[in-house]
Design an enzyme around this catalytic site. Structure first.
Site, PDB file in Angstrom:
ATOM      1  N   HIS A 248       0.842  -1.202   0.000  1.00  0.00           N
ATOM      2  CA  HIS A 248       0.000   0.000   0.000  1.00  0.00           C
ATOM      3  C   HIS A 248       0.874   1.247   0.000  1.00  0.00           C
ATOM      4  O   HIS A 248       1.742   1.399   0.842  1.00  0.00           O
ATOM      5  CB  HIS A 248      -0.931   0.008   1.215  1.00  0.00           C
ATOM      6  CG  HIS A 248      -2.153  -0.816   1.013  1.00  0.00           C
ATOM      7  ND1 HIS A 248      -3.332  -0.594   1.669  1.00  0.00           N
ATOM      8  CD2 HIS A 248      -2.388  -1.864   0.180  1.00  0.00           C
ATOM      9  CE1 HIS A 248      -4.235  -1.467   1.270  1.00  0.00           C
ATOM     10  NE2 HIS A 248      -3.681  -2.262   0.366  1.00  0.00           N
TER      11      HIS A 248
ATOM     12  N   TYR B 291       3.312   6.883   9.855  1.00  0.00           N
ATOM     13  CA  TYR B 291       2.503   5.717   9.488  1.00  0.00           C
ATOM     14  C   TYR B 291       3.366   4.600   8.894  1.00  0.00           C
ATOM     15  O   TYR B 291       3.180   3.430   9.231  1.00  0.00           O
ATOM     16  CB  TYR B 291       1.396   6.130   8.497  1.00  0.00           C
ATOM     17  CG  TYR B 291       0.307   5.090   8.426  1.00  0.00           C
ATOM     18  CD1 TYR B 291      -0.801   5.163   9.263  1.00  0.00           C
ATOM     19  CD2 TYR B 291       0.399   4.004   7.565  1.00  0.00           C
ATOM     20  CE1 TYR B 291      -1.790   4.188   9.238  1.00  0.00           C
ATOM     21  CE2 TYR B 291      -0.582   3.025   7.532  1.00  0.00           C
ATOM     22  CZ  TYR B 291      -1.677   3.131   8.367  1.00  0.00           C
ATOM     23  OH  TYR B 291      -2.648   2.150   8.347  1.00  0.00           O
TER      24      TYR B 291
HETATM   25  C1  PHB Z   1      -6.561  -3.859  10.555  1.00  0.00           C
HETATM   26  O1  PHB Z   1      -6.561  -4.145   9.338  1.00  0.00           O
HETATM   27  O2  PHB Z   1      -6.944  -4.659  11.413  1.00  0.00           O
HETATM   28  C2  PHB Z   1      -6.105  -2.513  10.958  1.00  0.00           C
HETATM   29  C3  PHB Z   1      -5.516  -1.677  10.036  1.00  0.00           C
HETATM   30  C4  PHB Z   1      -5.096  -0.420  10.412  1.00  0.00           C
HETATM   31  C5  PHB Z   1      -5.270  -0.009  11.714  1.00  0.00           C
HETATM   32  C6  PHB Z   1      -5.831  -0.851  12.644  1.00  0.00           C
HETATM   33  C7  PHB Z   1      -6.259  -2.113  12.274  1.00  0.00           C
HETATM   34  O3  PHB Z   1      -4.870   1.242  12.052  1.00  0.00           O
END
Ligand code: PHB
Ligand code: FAD
Length: 394
Positions: A72, A385
Site C-alpha cells: 500500500h 505511518y
Molecule cells: C486492521 O486491518 O486490522 C487494521 C488496520 C489499520 C489499523 C488498525 C487495524 O490502524
C-alpha cells in the site's frame, strides 16, 4: 529442563525471536499458555511496516508475505464529507507498508520455526512467574498437565502480552508504568467481501470514527467506534453495515459490499508503557511492555522493533561475549516505543469522537484540513505511518 533463551508467549514477538535465534544456532524454548490453534486463530493487526517486513525476511519467514501481501502506497482520510489521500512514497523517500494479517504472520512463523526447523514450543503450558532474574540462571516456573515445572535459562524473554506474568514478576517499586484509557472501543467485523477502496480509509465522522481495512482483495476488515460498554451481542450484521455506511462519505458508502461476518469483536483502546524493559536477565518485549490504541497500526510493529533490538543484543552476547547491547536494550527499544505511543495517541485524538462539544469537533476538522492540504502535514502523517527508522544497534 534447561535452554539458552526461555521465551514466554508464542505471539508474534515470541515466535519471531525464537526463529531469529534458532537461525543463529541459539537454543530457545517457548512456553505458551493457550493452544496452538487458539493463538493461530486470533484476529488482530493487519498493517506491516517495512522494518517488520525486513525482519520477517531475515527470519526466512517472509516468502508468503512477499507473494500474497498487498503493498500500500497511501491511506485515505475522510472528514467533513471529503476523502483526502496521503501518499507515502512522495513524503517518505519511497517507503510503503504491507497489508498482511497477524494471523498469517503467526502461521508462517509457527510453520518455519516449529514444523520445519523443529523448534520447541510447549502449548497449554502457562508460565506462573519468573524467578532469579538478577542471577546468571533465571528460572521460569510453569504449569503443564496439572504439574508445576521449571525451565532454567541464561535469559528470559517476556513476550507474553499485556496480561502476561513476566511483567507481573517484577516488584512494583522496580517498575514505572504510564497509562491512558480512551472512553470508547472499536467494534471490528471481518467479512469475505471486496474492500470498499484499494487503500485503507480512516474516517472522522460526527457519529464516531470508522476504518475500512482489508486482509486481501476478497476479505475486508471494518471497524466502527463504539461505547466502552457495548457488546457484540448488541449488533446484527445489518446494523453494523448500516452504521458503517452512515459514517462514510456517500460515494464510498455506495460502493460497500455487504456480507455475513466471519468474526466480530470489540477492542478497548489503551496506551500503556512500562519502564524499564530489562530487569537483570529478564527482558520485556511487545505487548508485555507497552500497548497502543490500534489507530496508527503500531502495536504489532512495535513488537517487531523490540525483537530487532533484543535479538541483536542476545546475538552479540552469544557470538562476541558482549554485554553492552543487553544493557542498552531497554533505552533503545523505549525511544522508538514512545514515538509510536505519541503518534497513536495523537492520531486517535484526531479521528475519534470524544464528546458532543461543537468547538472540539470544529478544531478536529480544521486540523485535518490543515494536515491534508500542507506538505509538512502530509509528511507528519506519512513518515509516522510507514514507521520511524530503527536505530543502528551493533
Ligand atoms: C486492521 O486491518 O486490522 C487494521 C488496520 C489499520 C489499523 C488498525 C487495524 O490502524
Ligand atoms: P501477543 O500477541 O499478545 O502474544 C502474547 C502471547 O503470550 C499470547 O499468545 C498469550 O496467550 C501468551 N501468554 C500470556 N500469558 C502467558 C503466560 N502466563 N504463560 C505463557 N503464555 C502466555 N495491533 C495493530 O497494529 N493493529 C490492530 O488492528 C490490532 N488489533 C488488536 C486487537 C486486539 C483484540 C488486541 C488484543 C491487540 C490488537 N493489536 C493490534 C495489537 C497487536 O495485535 C499486538 O501488539 C501484538 O499481538 C503484540 O504481539 P506480542 O507477541 O507482543 O503479544
Amino acid at each position: 529442563m534447561r535452554t539458552q533463551v526461555g521465551i514466554i508467549g508464542s505471539g508474534p514477538s515470541g515466535l519471531l525471536l525464537a526463529r531469529l535465534l534458532h537461525l543463529q544456532g541459539i537454543e530457545t524454548v517457548i512456553l505458551e499458555g493457550r493452544s496452538r490453534e487458539y493463538v493461530q486463530g486470533r484476529i488482530r493487526a493487519g498493517v506491516i511496516e517495512q522494518g517488520m517486513a525486513n525482519l520477517l525476511r531475515e527470519a526466512r519467514a517472509g516468502e508468503r508475505m512477499d507473494r500474497e501481501g498487498l503493498v500500500h502506497e497511501g491511506i485515505n482520510i475522510a472528514f467533513d464529507g471529503r476523502l483526502e489521500r496521503i501518499d507515502f512514497p512522495t513524503h517518505t523517500n519511497g517507503k510503503v507498508v504491507m497489508v498482511y494479517g497477524q494471523t498469517e504472520i503467526t502461521y508462517d512463523l509457527m510453520k518455519a520455526h516449529i514444523d520445519e526447523a523443529g523448534g520447541i514450543a510447549q502449548y497449554e503450558s502457562p508460565a506462573i512467574r519468573v524467578e532469579d532474574y538478577h542471577t546468571d540462571s533465571p528460572r521460569i516456573l510453569y504449569e503443564q498437565n496439572g504439574e508445576q515445572k521449571e525451565l532454567l535459562c541464561d535469559f528470559v524473554a517476556g513476550c507474553d502480552g499485556f496480561h502476561g506474568v513476566a511483567r507481573q514478576s517484577i516488584p512494583s517499586d522496580q517498575i514505572k508504568t504510564f497509562q491512558r484509557t480512551y472512553p470508547f472501543g472499536w467494534l471490528g467485523m471481518l467479512s469475505d467481501v471486496p474492500p470498499v477502496r484499494d487503500e485503507l480509509v480512516y474516517v472522522n465522522h460526527e457519529r464516531g470514527f470508522a476504518l475500512c481495512s482489508m486482509r486481501s482483495h476478497t476479505r475486508s476488515r471494518y471497524y466502527i467506534q463504539c461505547t466502552m460498554d457495548d457488546k457484540v451481542e448488541n449488533w446484527t450484521d445489518d446494523a453494523f453495515w448500516e452504521e458503517l455506511c452512515r459514517r462514510l462519505p456517500p460515494e464510498a458508502a455506495a460502493d460497500v459490499t455487504r456480507g455475513p461476518r466471519l468474526e466480530m469483536s470489540i477492542t478497548p483502546l489503551h496506551s500503556f508503557v512500562a519502564e524499564p524493559l530489562r530487569f537483570g536477565r529478564l527482558f520485556l518485549a511487545g505487548d508485555a511492555g507497552h500497548i497502543v490504541p490500534p489507530t496508527g497500526a503500531k502495536g504489532l510493529n512495535l513488537a517487531a522493533s523490540d525483537i530487532y533490538y533484543l535479538f541483536r543484543a542476545l546475538l552479540a552476547y552469544y557470538k562476541e561475549e558482549r554485554r553492552d547491547l543487553l544493557e542498552r536494550y531497554s533505552e533503545a527499544a523505549l525511544r522508538r516505543v514512545w514515538k509510536a505511543v505519541r503518534f497513536s495517541w495523537w492520531y486517535t485524538s484526531l479521528l475519534h469522537k470524544f464528546d458532543d462539544d461543537a468547538m472540539n469537533r470544529r478544531l478536529q476538522i480544521s486540523e485535518l484540513e490543515y494536515l491534508t492540504s500542507s506538505e509538512a502535514g502530509q509528511t507528519v502523517i506519512a513518515e509516522n505511518y510507514v514507521g520511524l527508522p530503527y536505530e543502528r544497534f551493533e
